[in-house]
Design a protein around this motif. Structure first.
Motif, PDB file in Angstrom:
ATOM      1  N   CYS A 141       1.060  -1.564  -0.044  1.00  0.00           N
ATOM      2  CA  CYS A 141      -0.137   0.039   0.095  1.00  0.00           C
ATOM      3  C   CYS A 141       0.751   1.447  -0.269  1.00  0.00           C
ATOM      4  O   CYS A 141       1.870   1.461   1.074  1.00  0.00           O
ATOM      5  CB  CYS A 141      -1.098  -0.322   1.070  1.00  0.00           C
ATOM      6  N   PRO A 142       0.795   1.998  -1.046  1.00  0.00           N
ATOM      7  CA  PRO A 142       1.208   3.474  -0.900  1.00  0.00           C
ATOM      8  C   PRO A 142       1.299   3.979   0.159  1.00  0.00           C
ATOM      9  O   PRO A 142      -0.178   4.289   0.621  1.00  0.00           O
ATOM     10  CB  PRO A 142       0.893   4.158  -2.267  1.00  0.00           C
ATOM     11  N   LEU A 143       2.531   4.906   0.996  1.00  0.00           N
ATOM     12  CA  LEU A 143       2.940   5.398   2.235  1.00  0.00           C
ATOM     13  C   LEU A 143       2.076   4.681   2.817  1.00  0.00           C
ATOM     14  O   LEU A 143       1.820   5.547   4.047  1.00  0.00           O
ATOM     15  CB  LEU A 143       1.618   7.113   1.786  1.00  0.00           C
ATOM     16  N   GLY A 144       1.886   2.841   3.008  1.00  0.00           N
ATOM     17  CA  GLY A 144       1.124   2.467   4.354  1.00  0.00           C
ATOM     18  C   GLY A 144       0.078   2.860   4.525  1.00  0.00           C
ATOM     19  O   GLY A 144      -0.963   2.120   5.379  1.00  0.00           O
ATOM     20  N   ARG A 145      -0.965   3.357   3.423  1.00  0.00           N
ATOM     21  CA  ARG A 145      -2.433   4.047   3.891  1.00  0.00           C
ATOM     22  C   ARG A 145      -3.005   2.825   3.451  1.00  0.00           C
ATOM     23  O   ARG A 145      -3.495   2.518   2.334  1.00  0.00           O
ATOM     24  CB  ARG A 145      -2.218   5.157   4.190  1.00  0.00           C
ATOM     25  N   TYR A 146      -4.485   2.132   4.034  1.00  0.00           N
ATOM     26  CA  TYR A 146      -5.448   1.868   3.325  1.00  0.00           C
ATOM     27  C   TYR A 146      -6.209   1.744   4.554  1.00  0.00           C
ATOM     28  O   TYR A 146      -6.619   2.365   5.171  1.00  0.00           O
ATOM     29  CB  TYR A 146      -5.104   0.544   3.555  1.00  0.00           C
ATOM     30  N   ASP A 147      -8.138   0.990   3.924  1.00  0.00           N
ATOM     31  CA  ASP A 147      -9.234   1.061   4.843  1.00  0.00           C
ATOM     32  C   ASP A 147      -9.439   0.107   4.448  1.00  0.00           C
ATOM     33  O   ASP A 147      -9.091  -0.791   3.643  1.00  0.00           O
ATOM     34  CB  ASP A 147     -10.194   2.236   4.170  1.00  0.00           C
TER      35      ASP A 147
END
Ligand SMILES: [Zn+2]
Length: 217
Positions: A141-147
């Motif tokens: 996940c780019p920039l470590g961000r996800y939901d």
């Protein structure tokens, strides 16, 4: 086990955005980290963003040490100055490295429109598959961000493993894999601390604040 995430190695070239430059580490630090984890098969090595240094610095050091790693490439940057070219990505694979997708444009995979999500999760992967001539089934996940919706989409699209930047230990077989990302100020001793204490090892202040905020969501 513990997953480490590297980005660029060496001095970031002009034009690298500040938020990415903050994750570049020096060549000496990189080599010291590799030496530190030499006898640790429970440490998995990953590289995000598809910087040039993946093949100019990381690949020879990994091959020297008989280590494999997984590289998460930004498909939309292939062939750009400072980024891997298609031939470099094939070279990584030929050397026994894994290649996964880091999306098309390095934007956050949360709250994307249908069209943007298609670009990031479907188009990016198919570009990489075209380059490699084989399926690509992992993503970071780019920039470590996800939901939750991001993860659901990745599952629906049959990604077999997804890497985050959640600073936690990981179980070998699980679909979602947390990672510790090295930042510019980190040293081999910091990595030693993570190996020994996992997420109880004090993170830099900015990191702990961010994780705290994430926990509240
Ligand atoms: Zn990235």
């Amino acid at each position: 086990m513990i997953n480490l995430c590297f980005h660029g190695i060496g001095t970031p070239p002009a034009g690298v955005p500040a938020e990415e430059a903050a994750y570049w580490i020096g060549g000496d630090t990189f080599r010291r980290v590799l030496d530190r984890v030499a006898d640790r098969p429970d440490v998995r090595l990953t590289f995000d963003d598809g910087n040039d240094s993946d093949v100019t610095v990381a690949l020879p050091e990994l091959v020297d040490r008989g280590r494999v790693a997984e590289f998460f490439v930004i498909a939309g940057r292939l062939g750009r100055p400072g980024s891997l070219a298609a031939a470099d990505v094939r070279r990584l694979r030929l050397a026994g490295m894994g290649v996964g997708s880091h999306g098309l444009h390095h934007r956050v995979w949360r709250r994307l429109s249908q069209a943007d999500q298609h670009e990031e999760l479907v188009v990016a992967r198919s570009w990489l598959e075209e380059v490699l001539g084989e399926p690509v089934s992992t993503a970071a996940c780019p920039l470590g961000r996800y939901d939750r919706a991001t993860l659901a989409a990745l599952r629906r699209l049959r990604y077999t493993r997804v890497y985050t930047s959640d600073r936690a230990l990981a179980r070998p077989g699980t679909w979602r894999q947390a990672r510790f990302s090295l930042r510019s100020g980190d040293t081999a001793d910091d990595v030693g601390g993570w190996l020994q204490h996992g997420d109880r090892y004090p993170a830099r202040l900015a990191d702990s604040a961010r994780t705290f905020v994430k926990g509240l969501r």
